[in-house]
Design a protein around this motif. Structure first.
Motif, PDB file in Angstrom:
ATOM      1  N   UNK A 272       0.856  -1.191   0.000  1.00 27.21           N
ATOM      2  CA  UNK A 272       0.000   0.000   0.000  1.00 27.21           C
ATOM      3  C   UNK A 272       0.891   1.240   0.000  1.00 27.21           C
ATOM      4  N   UNK A 273       0.292   2.410   0.011  1.00 26.10           N
ATOM      5  CA  UNK A 273       1.066   3.637  -0.176  1.00 26.10           C
ATOM      6  C   UNK A 273       2.017   3.932   0.989  1.00 26.10           C
ATOM      7  N   UNK A 274       1.779   3.349   2.145  1.00 25.42           N
ATOM      8  CA  UNK A 274       2.654   3.570   3.302  1.00 25.42           C
ATOM      9  C   UNK A 274       3.586   2.395   3.584  1.00 25.42           C
ATOM     10  N   UNK A 275       3.546   1.388   2.724  1.00 22.28           N
ATOM     11  CA  UNK A 275       4.306   0.169   2.982  1.00 22.28           C
ATOM     12  C   UNK A 275       5.802   0.436   3.145  1.00 22.28           C
ATOM     13  N   UNK A 276       6.385   1.184   2.223  1.00 23.89           N
ATOM     14  CA  UNK A 276       7.836   1.404   2.249  1.00 23.89           C
ATOM     15  C   UNK A 276       8.268   2.231   3.457  1.00 23.89           C
ATOM     16  N   UNK A 277       7.561   3.313   3.726  1.00 26.90           N
ATOM     17  CA  UNK A 277       7.930   4.156   4.863  1.00 26.90           C
ATOM     18  C   UNK A 277       7.705   3.434   6.185  1.00 26.90           C
ATOM     19  N   UNK A 278       6.614   2.657   6.272  1.00 26.87           N
ATOM     20  CA  UNK A 278       6.355   1.890   7.498  1.00 26.87           C
ATOM     21  C   UNK A 278       7.394   0.797   7.705  1.00 26.87           C
ATOM     22  N   UNK A 279       7.856   0.214   6.607  1.00 25.70           N
ATOM     23  CA  UNK A 279       8.897  -0.808   6.696  1.00 25.70           C
ATOM     24  C   UNK A 279      10.176  -0.215   7.277  1.00 25.70           C
ATOM     25  N   UNK A 280      10.569   0.936   6.780  1.00 21.84           N
ATOM     26  CA  UNK A 280      11.757   1.611   7.299  1.00 21.84           C
ATOM     27  C   UNK A 280      11.561   1.984   8.769  1.00 21.84           C
ATOM     28  N   UNK A 281      10.426   2.545   9.093  1.00 23.40           N
ATOM     29  CA  UNK A 281      10.165   2.972  10.464  1.00 23.40           C
ATOM     30  C   UNK A 281      10.267   1.806  11.438  1.00 23.40           C
ATOM     31  N   UNK A 282       9.666   0.671  11.083  1.00 22.19           N
ATOM     32  CA  UNK A 282       9.695  -0.511  11.954  1.00 22.19           C
ATOM     33  C   UNK A 282      11.106  -1.062  12.108  1.00 22.19           C
ATOM     34  N   UNK A 283      11.846  -1.116  10.998  1.00 23.99           N
ATOM     35  CA  UNK A 283      13.196  -1.670  11.047  1.00 23.99           C
ATOM     36  C   UNK A 283      14.169  -0.761  11.790  1.00 23.99           C
ATOM     37  N   UNK A 284      14.011   0.552  11.632  1.00 32.52           N
ATOM     38  CA  UNK A 284      14.855   1.486  12.393  1.00 32.52           C
ATOM     39  C   UNK A 284      14.577   1.340  13.883  1.00 32.52           C
ATOM     40  N   UNK A 285      13.306   1.260  14.240  1.00 30.94           N
ATOM     41  CA  UNK A 285      12.949   1.090  15.647  1.00 30.94           C
ATOM     42  C   UNK A 285      13.542  -0.198  16.209  1.00 30.94           C
ATOM     43  N   UNK A 286      13.392  -1.298  15.478  1.00 33.31           N
ATOM     44  CA  UNK A 286      13.927  -2.570  15.946  1.00 33.31           C
ATOM     45  C   UNK A 286      15.432  -2.548  16.087  1.00 33.31           C
ATOM     46  N   UNK A 287      16.119  -1.936  15.123  1.00 36.04           N
ATOM     47  CA  UNK A 287      17.583  -1.866  15.173  1.00 36.04           C
ATOM     48  C   UNK A 287      18.051  -1.003  16.341  1.00 36.04           C
ATOM     49  N   UNK A 288      17.331   0.056  16.646  1.00 34.99           N
ATOM     50  CA  UNK A 288      17.712   0.926  17.765  1.00 34.99           C
ATOM     51  C   UNK A 288      17.483   0.231  19.105  1.00 34.99           C
ATOM     52  N   UNK A 289      16.420  -0.556  19.205  1.00 36.64           N
ATOM     53  CA  UNK A 289      16.174  -1.299  20.445  1.00 36.64           C
ATOM     54  C   UNK A 289      17.285  -2.321  20.671  1.00 36.64           C
TER      55      UNK A 289
ATOM     56  N   UNK B  75      13.621   5.124  -4.219  1.00 33.57           N
ATOM     57  CA  UNK B  75      13.065   3.766  -4.272  1.00 33.57           C
ATOM     58  C   UNK B  75      12.951   3.137  -2.886  1.00 33.57           C
ATOM     59  N   UNK B  76      13.417   3.847  -1.887  1.00 35.77           N
ATOM     60  CA  UNK B  76      13.402   3.356  -0.503  1.00 35.77           C
ATOM     61  C   UNK B  76      14.287   2.111  -0.322  1.00 35.77           C
ATOM     62  N   UNK B  77      15.294   1.960  -1.160  1.00 30.03           N
ATOM     63  CA  UNK B  77      16.155   0.776  -1.059  1.00 30.03           C
ATOM     64  C   UNK B  77      17.577   1.118  -0.624  1.00 30.03           C
ATOM     65  N   UNK B  78      17.893   2.409  -0.474  1.00 28.87           N
ATOM     66  CA  UNK B  78      19.242   2.806  -0.082  1.00 28.87           C
ATOM     67  C   UNK B  78      19.182   3.877   1.001  1.00 28.87           C
TER      68      UNK B  78
END
Length: 220
Positions: free
Chosen positions: A99-116, A186-189
Motif C-alpha cells: 500500500x502507499x505507506x508500505x515502504x515508509x512503514x517498513x523503514x520505520x519498523x526496522x529502524x525502531x527494531x535496530x535501535x532497540x 526507491x526506498x532501497x538505499x
C-alpha cells in the motif's frame, strides 16, 4: 448524523394556480436539513501556554559531546542494518501487496527494531506512543527526512510540544533531537543520517552523524 434545522409550512391560497389546477395537496412542508456533529468540538489544548514547561536547551557542541563517538557509531550502524532489512523486504514484496505507506512503514519498523537492539536499556515509548532512545539525559526521536531535513508528521498536541521543546510534565524536561534518516526515491538505499534539533518549529542546528563518525575516526 442529519438533523432538521428549519421547517416551513406553506398552504395554497384561494384562487392560486395550485388551487385552480385542482391539486389535492392541502399544504406543502419544506424541511431544511444540515449535518450536525454528534459531539460538539471543544478544542484540543488541555493546558494553557503559560502552564507549559520549557525543556532544557542544548547546543550542537553539547549534543555531540553528550552523544559521543561510540553512540554515534551505534546509531549509524543501526540505520545501516535497518536499510539492508528494508531493502530486502521491499524488493521481495510484490508491488500489488504494497500500500502507499508500505515502504515508509517498513523503514520505520526496522529502524525502531535496530535501535532497540543497539540500546536495549535506553529505549522506550513516551506520550503519543512515540519511540525514543535516551542518551545521557538527551531524548532522541527517529524520523525519515527529505533533502531539506524535514519530516512529515500528523499535527497533534504532543507533536507541537516536542517541536517547541515544551513539556506538560515536570519530570520530563529532557531536550529532544530528531535522528533523521534520508533514503533513496526507491526506498532501497540509505543516503544519510542526521541529528536535527528543532526549536519553535524550525531547525536550530543539525549534525551529519556519518561525517561526525568519520572525522572522529580519522583524527584518532
Amino acid at each position: 448524523m442529519i438533523f432538521p434545522t428549519k421547517i416551513c409550512i406553506f398552504a395554497p391560497e384561494k384562487g392560486s394556480k395550485l388551487c385552480q389546477a385542482g391539486a389535492k395537496v392541502e399544504f406543502l412542508i419544506i424541511i431544511t436539513m444540515s449535518r450536525t456533529p454528534i459531539i460538539e468540538y471543544k478544542g484540543t489544548q488541555l493546558f494553557r501556554d503559560d502552564e507549559m514547561i520549557a525543556r532544557k536547551n542544548v547546543s550542537q557542541q553539547e549534543f555531540e559531546d553528550l552523544l559521543g563517538y561510540e553512540n554515534a557509531c551505534k546509531i549509524v550502524k543501526a540505520c545501516s542494518k535497518a536499510a539492508e532489512e528494508s531493502k530486502e523486504k521491499i524488493l521481495n514484496t510484490p508491488p500489488s501487496h504494497q500500500n502507499r505507506n508500505f515502504k515508509s512503514n517498513t523503514w520505520n519498523s526496522n529502524v525502531q527494531g535496530a535501535m532497540i537492539e543497539a540500546f536495549p536499556n535506553n529505549s522506550g515509548f513516551c506520550k503519543g506512543r512515540r519511540f525514543y532512545v535516551e542518551i545521557n539525559g538527551h531524548r532522541l526521536f527517529f524520523k525519515k527526512v527529505d533533502k531539506r531535513l524535514r519530516y512529515q508528521s500528523i499535527t497533534t498536541k504532543a507533536v507541537r510540544m516536542y517541536e517547541e521543546q515544551l513539556s506538560d510534565d515536570t519530570q520530563d524536561t529532557s531536550p529532544i533531537t530528531y535522528i533523521g534518516y534520508q533514503v533513496s526515491s526507491t526506498y532501497t538505499e540509505l543516503i544519510g543520517v542526521y541529528a536535527v534539533h528543532i526549536v519553535s518549529g524550525t531547525i536550530e542546528w543539525y549534525t551529519d552523524l556519518s561525517e561526525l563518525v568519520y572525522v572522529v575516526r580519522e583524527s584518532t
